[in-house]
Motif scaffolding. Structure first.
Motif, PDB file in Angstrom:
ATOM      1  N   HIS A  36      -3.946  -4.626 -12.889  1.00  0.00           N
ATOM      2  CA  HIS A  36      -3.008  -3.000 -11.963  1.00  0.00           C
ATOM      3  C   HIS A  36      -4.020  -1.865 -11.934  1.00  0.00           C
ATOM      4  N   TYR A  66      -3.578   2.031 -11.599  1.00  0.00           N
ATOM      5  CA  TYR A  66      -2.531   2.717 -11.096  1.00  0.00           C
ATOM      6  C   TYR A  66      -2.973   4.610 -10.850  1.00  0.00           C
ATOM      7  N   LEU A 120       1.362   5.037  -8.447  1.00  0.00           N
ATOM      8  CA  LEU A 120       0.969   4.548  -7.246  1.00  0.00           C
ATOM      9  C   LEU A 120       0.193   3.424  -7.362  1.00  0.00           C
ATOM     10  N   ARG A 121       0.036   2.293  -7.441  1.00  0.00           N
ATOM     11  CA  ARG A 121      -0.952   1.204  -7.111  1.00  0.00           C
ATOM     12  C   ARG A 121      -1.984   1.635  -6.343  1.00  0.00           C
ATOM     13  N   GLU A 122      -3.017   0.477  -6.521  1.00  0.00           N
ATOM     14  CA  GLU A 122      -4.731   1.442  -6.135  1.00  0.00           C
ATOM     15  C   GLU A 122      -4.556   1.028  -4.593  1.00  0.00           C
ATOM     16  N   GLU A 123      -3.488  -0.409  -4.623  1.00  0.00           N
ATOM     17  CA  GLU A 123      -3.588  -0.870  -2.579  1.00  0.00           C
ATOM     18  C   GLU A 123      -2.178  -0.015  -2.082  1.00  0.00           C
ATOM     19  N   THR A 124      -1.917   0.550  -3.005  1.00  0.00           N
ATOM     20  CA  THR A 124      -0.928   1.014  -2.072  1.00  0.00           C
ATOM     21  C   THR A 124      -1.573   2.114  -1.121  1.00  0.00           C
ATOM     22  N   ILE A 125      -2.506   2.829  -1.894  1.00  0.00           N
ATOM     23  CA  ILE A 125      -3.271   4.215  -1.370  1.00  0.00           C
ATOM     24  C   ILE A 125      -4.374   4.035  -0.665  1.00  0.00           C
ATOM     25  N   GLU A 163      -3.580   1.407   1.034  1.00  0.00           N
ATOM     26  CA  GLU A 163      -3.530   1.436   2.310  1.00  0.00           C
ATOM     27  C   GLU A 163      -2.771   2.357   3.643  1.00  0.00           C
ATOM     28  N   GLN A 164      -2.780   3.205   2.173  1.00  0.00           N
ATOM     29  CA  GLN A 164      -2.107   4.523   3.307  1.00  0.00           C
ATOM     30  C   GLN A 164      -3.466   5.337   3.567  1.00  0.00           C
TER      31      GLN A 164
END
Length: 293
Positions: free
Chosen positions: A139, A141, A156-161, A163-164
């Motif tokens: 992953h 980050y 922060l994980r890239e997937e979280t960013i 989504e935001q």
């Protein structure tokens, strides 16, 4: 330092001045590296491709950490502010040092990977420095390097960013009347841009033709013994550097035109398809979309 040269003031004295071509290479090297999109090797390749300059790894590293470029010289292990024209700003210099520090923390194989979406696009909300990516256990980050001091920055994980940022695009809408006005303004801007672009292109091409003719005449003067070898070398080098500068400006002019069309395309499509565009875009298009001014 590379980027500067000595010019004679009189028979016994010279002064240090900015070299137009070399300083442009240094400036672009800093700007490119500061985006976090280039490893040292990729940066060397970019410089060679754009400017025809082949820096060694050691020279590249030395240039990217030389305080002289933003106005500071080192003498006997002490730093002093010098009087010469800076080539980069202190802010850009610090950003490059931050990127260098982040690259040194992770295996080299991850440096400059093109599929890292947000490299160079995010900044820390606490200190304003660029956020850097690192890969762990499959992953990616992102975190602040805290180059200017620790402040408890989270990762922060890239997937979280993603989504935001996606949530932001979901809420993004351009009213029809605004879109109509934008289209009208873009039409006017397009015509003005084309006029300016063509004038600049003609000007640069004319300058290039003039320099080519001057170099041809210079060679004839040398063959006929009208000038010395030293004078020939001096003028030839000057003309060559000017032609290289024109070539660089032509590339920048084309890049500006390409960016204009990409930005315009996305601006028009954003009205109703912002989130869809963001989710379906390829990496480079997504980066362009996020970085749209």
């Amino acid at each position: 330092s590379y980027g500067y040269k000595r010019e004679p003031i009189n028979k016994n004295k010279t002064e240090i001045v900015v070299d137009d071509f070399a300083s442009k290479v240094v400036q672009k090297a800093y700007e490119w590296y500061a985006t976090s999109s280039f490893s040292m090797e990729l940066l060397r390749q970019k410089i060679k491709s754009e400017f025809g300059v082949d820096w060694s790894k050691g020279m590249t590293d030395k240039i990217l950490k030389d305080h002289f470029y933003y106005g500071i010289m080192t003498w006997k292990n002490k730093q002093y502010k010098h009087k010469y024209q800076p080539i980069v700003t202190k802010q850009l210099f610090d950003q490059v040092q931050q990127v260098k520090a982040s690259f040194n923390k992770k295996p080299f194989k991850y440096a400059g990977k093109p599929n890292i979406i947000y490299r160079g696009l995010l900044r820390c909300g606490h200190c304003g420095l660029a956020v850097t990516p690192e890969k762990h256990k499959g992953h990616i980050y992102y975190h602040c390097t805290q180059y200017n001091g620790k402040h408890g920055a989270s990762w922060l994980r890239e997937e979280t960013i993603t989504e935001q940022i996606g949530d932001v695009f979901k809420r993004l809408q351009i009213p029809d009347w605004v879109l109509e006005q934008v289209v009208g303004n873009l039409s006017n801007l397009h015509q003005n841009k084309m006029d300016f672009h063509n004038k600049q292109l003609d000007k640069l091409n004319d300058e290039n033709k003039t320099l080519t003719k001057m170099m041809d005449n210079l060679y004839l003067d040398k063959l006929k013994g009208r000038i010395t070898d030293d004078k020939y070398d001096q003028f030839f080098q000057s003309f060559h550097e000017q032609k290289a500068g024109i070539a660089t400006r032509l590339v920048m002019l084309q890049e500006a035109e390409d960016n204009y069309y990409i930005s315009t395309k996305y601006l028009l499509e954003l009205s109703n398809r912002a989130y869809e565009l963001f989710k379906s875009s390829e990496v480079e298009e997504r980066r362009q979309l996020i970085n749209l001014d």
